[in-house]
Design a protein around this motif. Sequence first.
Motif, PDB file in Angstrom:
ATOM      1  N   LYS A  11      34.303  51.493  38.510  1.00  0.00           N
ATOM      2  CA  LYS A  11      33.691  50.200  38.813  1.00  0.00           C
ATOM      3  C   LYS A  11      34.237  49.656  40.124  1.00  0.00           C
ATOM      4  O   LYS A  11      33.515  49.146  40.958  1.00  0.00           O
ATOM      5  CB  LYS A  11      33.955  49.207  37.677  1.00  0.00           C
ATOM      6  CG  LYS A  11      33.255  49.547  36.378  1.00  0.00           C
ATOM      7  CD  LYS A  11      33.510  48.459  35.345  1.00  0.00           C
ATOM      8  CE  LYS A  11      32.796  48.768  34.047  1.00  0.00           C
ATOM      9  NZ  LYS A  11      33.040  47.716  33.029  1.00  0.00           N
ATOM     10  N   SER A  12      35.554  49.732  40.297  1.00  0.00           N
ATOM     11  CA  SER A  12      36.166  49.210  41.502  1.00  0.00           C
ATOM     12  C   SER A  12      35.746  49.999  42.730  1.00  0.00           C
ATOM     13  O   SER A  12      35.644  49.458  43.820  1.00  0.00           O
ATOM     14  CB  SER A  12      37.691  49.228  41.367  1.00  0.00           C
ATOM     15  OG  SER A  12      38.098  48.324  40.367  1.00  0.00           O
ATOM     16  N   ARG A  15      33.038  48.799  44.947  1.00  0.00           N
ATOM     17  CA  ARG A  15      33.288  47.609  45.755  1.00  0.00           C
ATOM     18  C   ARG A  15      34.501  47.858  46.635  1.00  0.00           C
ATOM     19  O   ARG A  15      35.431  48.529  46.231  1.00  0.00           O
ATOM     20  CB  ARG A  15      33.545  46.392  44.868  1.00  0.00           C
ATOM     21  CG  ARG A  15      32.635  46.268  43.659  1.00  0.00           C
ATOM     22  CD  ARG A  15      33.144  45.205  42.709  1.00  0.00           C
ATOM     23  NE  ARG A  15      32.379  45.204  41.467  1.00  0.00           N
ATOM     24  CZ  ARG A  15      32.910  45.188  40.261  1.00  0.00           C
ATOM     25  NH1 ARG A  15      34.228  45.175  40.115  1.00  0.00           N
ATOM     26  NH2 ARG A  15      32.153  45.175  39.186  1.00  0.00           N
ATOM     27  N   ASN A  16      34.496  47.276  47.801  1.00  0.00           N
ATOM     28  CA  ASN A  16      35.645  47.390  48.686  1.00  0.00           C
ATOM     29  C   ASN A  16      35.735  46.120  49.524  1.00  0.00           C
ATOM     30  O   ASN A  16      34.968  45.947  50.464  1.00  0.00           O
ATOM     31  CB  ASN A  16      35.522  48.620  49.579  1.00  0.00           C
ATOM     32  CG  ASN A  16      36.771  48.848  50.430  1.00  0.00           C
ATOM     33  OD1 ASN A  16      37.676  48.003  50.457  1.00  0.00           O
ATOM     34  ND2 ASN A  16      36.810  49.957  51.140  1.00  0.00           N
ATOM     35  N   PHE A  17      36.667  45.238  49.168  1.00  0.00           N
ATOM     36  CA  PHE A  17      36.778  43.958  49.869  1.00  0.00           C
ATOM     37  C   PHE A  17      37.075  44.148  51.349  1.00  0.00           C
ATOM     38  O   PHE A  17      36.741  43.299  52.176  1.00  0.00           O
ATOM     39  CB  PHE A  17      37.868  43.093  49.225  1.00  0.00           C
ATOM     40  CG  PHE A  17      39.271  43.510  49.549  1.00  0.00           C
ATOM     41  CD1 PHE A  17      39.937  42.951  50.630  1.00  0.00           C
ATOM     42  CD2 PHE A  17      39.918  44.467  48.785  1.00  0.00           C
ATOM     43  CE1 PHE A  17      41.232  43.336  50.937  1.00  0.00           C
ATOM     44  CE2 PHE A  17      41.214  44.851  49.085  1.00  0.00           C
ATOM     45  CZ  PHE A  17      41.877  44.288  50.168  1.00  0.00           C
ATOM     46  N   SER A  20      34.233  43.775  53.636  1.00  0.00           N
ATOM     47  CA  SER A  20      33.585  42.467  53.768  1.00  0.00           C
ATOM     48  C   SER A  20      33.813  41.906  55.160  1.00  0.00           C
ATOM     49  O   SER A  20      34.845  42.143  55.800  1.00  0.00           O
ATOM     50  CB  SER A  20      34.123  41.487  52.728  1.00  0.00           C
ATOM     51  OG  SER A  20      35.457  41.131  53.028  1.00  0.00           O
ATOM     52  N   TYR A 202      35.863  38.919  43.479  1.00  0.00           N
ATOM     53  CA  TYR A 202      35.144  39.689  44.495  1.00  0.00           C
ATOM     54  C   TYR A 202      33.752  39.107  44.747  1.00  0.00           C
ATOM     55  O   TYR A 202      33.294  39.052  45.885  1.00  0.00           O
ATOM     56  CB  TYR A 202      35.035  41.144  44.050  1.00  0.00           C
ATOM     57  CG  TYR A 202      34.290  42.034  45.009  1.00  0.00           C
ATOM     58  CD1 TYR A 202      34.949  42.660  46.063  1.00  0.00           C
ATOM     59  CD2 TYR A 202      32.919  42.256  44.858  1.00  0.00           C
ATOM     60  CE1 TYR A 202      34.264  43.466  46.953  1.00  0.00           C
ATOM     61  CE2 TYR A 202      32.226  43.066  45.730  1.00  0.00           C
ATOM     62  CZ  TYR A 202      32.896  43.672  46.786  1.00  0.00           C
ATOM     63  OH  TYR A 202      32.208  44.472  47.663  1.00  0.00           O
ATOM     64  N   ASP A 203      33.092  38.650  43.675  1.00  0.00           N
ATOM     65  CA  ASP A 203      31.749  38.095  43.816  1.00  0.00           C
ATOM     66  C   ASP A 203      31.760  36.701  44.436  1.00  0.00           C
ATOM     67  O   ASP A 203      30.695  36.116  44.655  1.00  0.00           O
ATOM     68  CB  ASP A 203      31.041  38.062  42.459  1.00  0.00           C
ATOM     69  CG  ASP A 203      31.895  37.420  41.376  1.00  0.00           C
ATOM     70  OD1 ASP A 203      33.027  37.887  41.173  1.00  0.00           O
ATOM     71  OD2 ASP A 203      31.443  36.452  40.738  1.00  0.00           O
ATOM     72  N   ASN A 229      39.134  44.011  43.801  1.00  0.00           N
ATOM     73  CA  ASN A 229      37.688  44.237  43.711  1.00  0.00           C
ATOM     74  C   ASN A 229      37.145  43.883  42.332  1.00  0.00           C
ATOM     75  O   ASN A 229      36.190  44.491  41.846  1.00  0.00           O
ATOM     76  CB  ASN A 229      37.340  45.690  44.054  1.00  0.00           C
ATOM     77  CG  ASN A 229      37.757  46.067  45.454  1.00  0.00           C
ATOM     78  OD1 ASN A 229      37.408  45.383  46.420  1.00  0.00           O
ATOM     79  ND2 ASN A 229      38.520  47.142  45.596  1.00  0.00           N
ATOM     80  N   THR A 231      35.377  41.264  39.612  1.00  0.00           N
ATOM     81  CA  THR A 231      34.427  40.164  39.586  1.00  0.00           C
ATOM     82  C   THR A 231      34.772  39.172  38.480  1.00  0.00           C
ATOM     83  O   THR A 231      35.639  39.420  37.646  1.00  0.00           O
ATOM     84  CB  THR A 231      33.004  40.689  39.333  1.00  0.00           C
ATOM     85  OG1 THR A 231      32.957  41.246  38.008  1.00  0.00           O
ATOM     86  CG2 THR A 231      32.614  41.745  40.359  1.00  0.00           C
TER      87      THR A 231
END
Length: 356
Positions: A11-12, A15-17, A20, A202-203, A229, A231
Motif C-alpha cells: 500500500k505504501s 505513494r511516495n511523499f 509531492s 498523506y491525503d 505515506n 492516509t
Amino acid sequence: MEQLTMFDESKSELRNFMESEKYRKGVFKTKDELIQELSAQGKKHIYRVLSFGGGTQSSHLLEQHFKGLIHYDYIIFSDTGAEPEFIHQQVEWWRQRQKEYGNTTPFITTHHKSMERGLEEMLMRYIYTDYQRFQLPIYCNEIDKDGNEVKGGLMPRQCTVDFKIIPVKQTARRLVMESKGLKSTQRMPKDTSFIIDIGFSYDEIKRINVCQSPQFKYMYLSYPLVEENLTTNDSIQFLRENNMPDKRSRCYLCPFNCDKQGISWDEIIEEESLSFIKACWIDEQLRKVQSTGTKMMKSIPYLHYKRIPLKEAYNEKYAKLYLKHQNELTEWIIEWEQRLAEKYGVEFEVETNEIA
C-alpha cells in the motif's frame, strides 16, 4: 525516525511523499532532515512535541509513542472550545491508555491564549461585538448585480492554526522556559529548538503550508504520517483493528461535517443533538449579523455546503430536536450573554425563539 510496520508495504509503495510538489519545493522536510539541520546549527536541546487533537491521526502517533516508536517530550491537546463531547471522551481514553503503559510524558490541555472558550467565544464575539476576524472555513454566497444570491467560495481554514497549532506552540514554549527557570518575557536560549508533530496524513499534503513556525523561528513542524505515506483511512483502520476510539476530530459546528468521508452532521445529530441545535442557531445568527452591513466580510455565510440554512438541510430532525432542547439552548445563550458582558462589556438582548 523508525519505520512503522502495521500495514501491507504494498500500500505504501503506491505513494511516495517525496514526489509531492510541496516536499520537492521544500515546503516541508522530514523529521530526520530537520534534526540534522538543527544539530548542524548548534541546537543541543531539541524538544519533541505531539500536537494531539483527540482524533484518528494524532491518536495513531500517540500509540506509537506509547510503544516507544516515536519520542515525545510533551503531549499537548488544545481544546478548541467546540469539540463534541465524544472527542473529550476520546482524550480521556488516551489519558487512561497512557497510565496503562506507565508512560510519564507530560500530557497537557491548553486553549487559545486570549479566547479561553475557543471557537464558540470567537463566534459569539463576531455575532455580538465589533470583532471582525472570522476564523472558520465557512461556505459563502454572494449577491450578483441583479440582487440575486449566487454561489460563492469557501473562507480560509484558519481555525486549525489559531485554535489548535498556535496554542500548542505557546504552551510548549512556556513549559520549556519554566523548566529552564526563565520568564516568558525572556528569549529562548540559542541552543534550544522544537519539532512539533502534526497529524496530517498523506491525503492531506495540501494542508501543509509551512515547516518553520512563523510565530517562533526556533520551532519546526513535521508530519510523520505523511513520511510514512499513510492516509487517514490507514489510521482509522489501525485504530479499529486494535479496538481503539476512532472518531475523527473536529468541532460540532464545523462546515466540513458535510464531507461524507467519516465526518457528518448526522453523527452530531445522533450523538450530540443539543450541539446540533446550537450549530443551527449560530448558522442563523451569522447571516443575521452579515445583513447589518457592519462586518468586513460581505459574503452570506452558511455552515452547510449546499449553502442553505442548516436547520432546513435537516428540517424534520431539527423540528423535533428544537422542541427537545429549546430550554437548554436558551440557557446556553443566556450564559454567553453573561460571559460577553463580563469580559467585553457588551450589553445586548438575545432573542431565543428566532429560529424556532
